[in-house]
Design an enzyme around this catalytic site. Sequence first.
Site, PDB file in Angstrom:
ATOM      1  N   HIS A   1     -23.435 -55.227  55.641  1.00  0.00           N
ATOM      2  CA  HIS A   1     -22.440 -56.873  56.280  1.00  0.00           C
ATOM      3  C   HIS A   1     -21.647 -55.984  57.125  1.00  0.00           C
ATOM      4  CE1 HIS A   1     -24.289 -59.040  52.680  1.00  0.00           C
ATOM      5  NE2 HIS A   1     -25.346 -58.427  53.282  1.00  0.00           N
TER       6      HIS A   1
ATOM      7  N   HIS B   1     -14.507 -54.337  45.357  1.00  0.00           N
ATOM      8  CA  HIS B   1     -15.804 -54.420  45.405  1.00  0.00           C
ATOM      9  C   HIS B   1     -16.434 -53.620  45.741  1.00  0.00           C
ATOM     10  CE1 HIS B   1     -14.040 -57.648  43.242  1.00  0.00           C
ATOM     11  NE2 HIS B   1     -13.202 -58.134  43.573  1.00  0.00           N
TER      12      HIS B   1
HETATM   13 ZN   LIG Z   1     -21.504 -58.563  51.859  1.00  0.00          ZN
END
Ligand SMILES: [Zn+2]
Length: 248
Positions: free
Chosen positions: A131, A87
């Site tokens: 992130h 992903h």
């Molecule tokens: Zn993320």
Amino acid sequence: MKTKFLLAAAALAAMASSQAADHPAPHWDYRGKAGTSHWGDLEPDFATCKLGKAQSPVDLHAVKHGAAAPIDFHYAASHAEIVNNGHTVQVNLPEGGTVHLPSGDYHVVQFHFHTPSEETVNGKHYPLVAHLVHRNDAGELAVVAVLFKQGKENPALQPLFADLPPHAGDKHAVAGAFDLGALLPARHAYYAYMGSLTTPPCSEGVHWQILQQPVEISKGQLAAFRKLYPMNARPVQPLNGRVVEITG
Ligand SMILES: [Zn+2]
């Protein structure tokens, strides 16, 4: 007969669970039949993706100015592992250091990338976001987001992007020690709000901090990531009354 049946059932269950261990992530994607608008229907465990009222990402606009509460970063150069998880590209940093946030102290677990940035600022995406995922002793998650704008080559990304694992499931040790602090912008003012994981199961209760000042990434570095993942961003979700604060 009955015992035999039960044994067979137990064996099947064991097989199913060992298969689940081999393939921990059920199939989901960003587009198509398993795309973002279908996540909530793919698995019972994913229901929060459609029923949750505090989902991420969000558009950062009409922010309220909060009290000064700077983030204290205590990152340390450490060994790192880079993984293509199907992903995104994720970097695991088991000894990468800690961060002090208004909600408490957390240790860094991993960071990963999305293109374009999942969060938007006044409706506009950045080409990439990292992130930085942290966890505290109670198991709560806090994410610090670093936005990237196109510009100069980013030397902090070089040890990662020069050797991206090409296929889902590929992983290798990052050469040398990696210091997450090198990825941070100079100024640490940030947007803050309560949200969720941006991937299934979309669990809520995540403390989000998005650093306002972007850092740079070169066209070539961006192309290297997009060659693997051309688009891996969940669309922005409604605030449902949540207030985004800007602080730091
Ligand atoms: Zn993320």
